[in-house]
Design an enzyme around this catalytic site. Structure first.
Site, PDB file in Angstrom:
ATOM      1  N   GLU A 121       1.236  -1.106   0.008  1.00  0.00           N
ATOM      2  CA  GLU A 121       0.027  -0.245  -0.075  1.00  0.00           C
ATOM      3  C   GLU A 121       0.738   0.671   0.092  1.00  0.00           C
ATOM      4  O   GLU A 121       0.546   2.329   0.724  1.00  0.00           O
ATOM      5  CB  GLU A 121      -0.636  -0.155   0.703  1.00  0.00           C
ATOM      6  CG  GLU A 121      -2.031  -1.170   1.350  1.00  0.00           C
ATOM      7  CD  GLU A 121      -2.857  -1.197   2.385  1.00  0.00           C
ATOM      8  OE1 GLU A 121      -2.400  -0.504   3.467  1.00  0.00           O
ATOM      9  OE2 GLU A 121      -3.907  -1.849   2.507  1.00  0.00           O
ATOM     10  N   GLU A 125      -6.049 -11.143  -1.179  1.00  0.00           N
ATOM     11  CA  GLU A 125      -6.852 -10.874  -0.145  1.00  0.00           C
ATOM     12  C   GLU A 125      -8.030 -10.319  -0.650  1.00  0.00           C
ATOM     13  O   GLU A 125      -8.958  -9.515   0.302  1.00  0.00           O
ATOM     14  CB  GLU A 125      -6.571  -9.974   0.630  1.00  0.00           C
ATOM     15  CG  GLU A 125      -4.768  -9.309   0.870  1.00  0.00           C
ATOM     16  CD  GLU A 125      -4.614  -8.580   1.542  1.00  0.00           C
ATOM     17  OE1 GLU A 125      -5.042  -8.014   2.668  1.00  0.00           O
ATOM     18  OE2 GLU A 125      -3.351  -7.784   2.088  1.00  0.00           O
TER      19      GLU A 125
HETATM   20  C1  XIL Z   1      -5.798  -6.420   8.964  1.00  0.00           C
HETATM   21  C2  XIL Z   1      -6.260  -8.111   9.290  1.00  0.00           C
HETATM   22  O1  XIL Z   1      -7.109  -8.814   8.851  1.00  0.00           O
HETATM   23  C3  XIL Z   1      -6.604  -7.758  11.148  1.00  0.00           C
HETATM   24  O2  XIL Z   1      -6.787  -8.646  11.456  1.00  0.00           O
HETATM   25  C4  XIL Z   1      -5.786  -6.363  11.186  1.00  0.00           C
HETATM   26  O3  XIL Z   1      -6.567  -6.070  12.548  1.00  0.00           O
HETATM   27  C5  XIL Z   1      -5.197  -5.118  10.396  1.00  0.00           C
HETATM   28  O4  XIL Z   1      -5.042  -5.972   8.924  1.00  0.00           O
HETATM   29  N1  XIL Z   1      -5.345  -4.829   3.652  1.00  0.00           N
HETATM   30  C6  XIL Z   1      -3.752  -5.525   3.980  1.00  0.00           C
HETATM   31  C7  XIL Z   1      -3.845  -6.533   5.583  1.00  0.00           C
HETATM   32  O5  XIL Z   1      -3.180  -5.700   3.678  1.00  0.00           O
HETATM   33  O6  XIL Z   1      -2.466  -7.126   6.213  1.00  0.00           O
HETATM   34  C8  XIL Z   1      -5.232  -6.107   5.724  1.00  0.00           C
HETATM   35  O7  XIL Z   1      -4.969  -7.110   7.196  1.00  0.00           O
HETATM   36  C9  XIL Z   1      -6.554  -5.752   5.826  1.00  0.00           C
HETATM   37  C10 XIL Z   1      -6.341  -4.547   4.757  1.00  0.00           C
END
Ligand code: XIL
Length: 375
Positions: free
Chosen positions: A164, A280
């Site tokens: 990001e 994701e």
């Molecule tokens: C999220 C996790 O799922 C949560 O448990 C944590 O509290 C915050 O992070 N983008 C990403 C991930 O790259 O690492 C994030 O994961 C969700 C959004």
């Protein structure tokens, strides 16, 4: 392309037929047996696509969960335990317990592992804010990458080196996010991170992971252009990069559309010689008006179909990972307070429900593998 609105119209029409004929909405009948040849990984393997999921540290203690993921997936990623903050309680100190447990589990079950992530503006260690400054930030970053990449050397299929890094609204050059890394090191932090990672674990594919870059809106178009420009600069500068990760956190019933933008993004990455992973994937169903769980699952599944069919038509896409496995543990449930339409409703974004039973999105994902051309 079917928009969400069209789908919902169709879904409610089909819902009537469904009641009369008892037929399912989706092409694939739900198999009694989803194991073996019916599993996500077998369907993916037939097309050369890895089927993956993010795993939370707590979930891995649950035996039913363990059985399910070993049966269904050939790729895992740790939801939190390989991030800088969760790994490093004090400067220079690392707690590997949760991350090692997942890697051991994956080895035992012949699954591959993605590493997520080295450099991000979020989930930094508590000590970072008071310790990092312009003089030491580069060393902190390089040491961290060397330590973690070194610890897991040879065991990771791909590393999200930077996560990001683009935020067009921050108004910085090249659309870069004003992250602590950017502010303390400057834009060269990106190239340094990738060179360091390549040296520390030469076998791992190096990924740039980003969200909000694939739909047809103006915001996503701008971020997509900045992301592709960043990847192009990497290539021009000789910065080692192997793959683009499209996070794929998307929504049902909000009017987002996927088509031209997604194709542009994936073929743009492909033209640079990169692989593409959907890293994701989940579908936030807060916007679905119906409360009935089956109706919500159908709406979510339709978005799975719509999105995945477009993404997987390009052979550069080599992996699909959902962010979690079961609705019981989705991170979206923790986001309830942020202006949700249905703040008291638990989300249903994933292939398995609270009882680890496959729901309509499971079949939509499996069907999308079947529909994809061979890699
Ligand atoms: C999220 C996790 O799922 C949560 O448990 C944590 O509290 C915050 O992070 N983008 C990403 C991930 O790259 O690492 C994030 O994961 C969700 C959004």
């Amino acid at each position: 392309m079917i928009t969400r609105r069209d789908y919902l119209k169709q879904a409610s029409l089909a819902g009537c037929c469904l009641a009369v004929s008892g037929m399912r909405m989706f092409a694939a009948e739900p198999d009694a047996d989803i194991s073996g040849k019916g599993s996500l990984k077998e369907h993916g393997q037939k097309r050369g696509i890895m089927a993956g999921c993010a795993v939370g540290a707590r979930q891995l203690h649950d035996e039913a969960f363990q059985r399910l993921i070993a049966e269904q997936y050939d790729l895992v990623v740790s939801e939190n335990s390989m991030k800088f903050g969760p790994l490093s309680p004090k400067p220079g100190e690392y707690n590997w317990t949760d991350a090692d447990a997942l890697v051991d589990f994956a080895e035992k079950h012949k699954m591959k592992v993605r590493g997520h992530n080295f450099v991000w503006h979020s989930q930094l260690p508590v000590w970072f804010k008071t310790t990092a400054n312009k003089d030491n930030a580069k060393k902190i970053m390089v040491d961290h990458i060397n330590t973690v990449a070194g610890h897991f050397k040879g065991k990771i299929q791909s590393w999200d080196v930077v996560n990001e890094a683009i935020k067009v609204d921050d108004d910085m050059p090249d659309g870069l996010r004003k992250s602590p890394w950017y502010e303390l090191i400057g834009p060269e932090y990106l190239d340094i991170a990738y060179h360091t990672a390549r040296k520390a674990d030469p076998k791992a594919k190096l990924t740039y992971n980003e969200y909000g870059i694939e739909n047809d809106s103006e915001d996503d178009s701008k971020k997509r252009a900045a992301t592709l420009a960043l990847l192009k600069r990497f290539k021009q500068n000789g910065t080692p990069i192997d793959a683009l990760g499209i996070q794929s956190h998307i929504h049902a019933s909000t009017g987002e559309t996927y088509g031209k933008g997604m194709r542009e993004l994936i073929s743009g990455a492909q033209d640079l010689g990169l692989e593409v992973y959907l890293t994701e994937f989940d579908v936030n169903d807060d916007g679905v008006a119906e409360d009935d769980p089956a109706a919500r699952d159908r709406a979510v599944a339709a978005v799975y179909t719509d999105y995945l069919n477009i993404a997987l038509e390009n052979k550069a896409v080599k992996a699909v990972l959902t962010w979690g496995v079961s609705d019981k543990d989705t991170w979206l449930n923790g986001m309830r307070e942020h202006g949700k339409k249905h703040p008291n409703r638990r989300e249903r974004p994933l292939p398995f429900d609270n009882d680890l039973k496959p729901v309509a999105p499971f079949y939509a994902l499996r069907d999308a593998f079947d529909k994809a051309p061979h890699r």
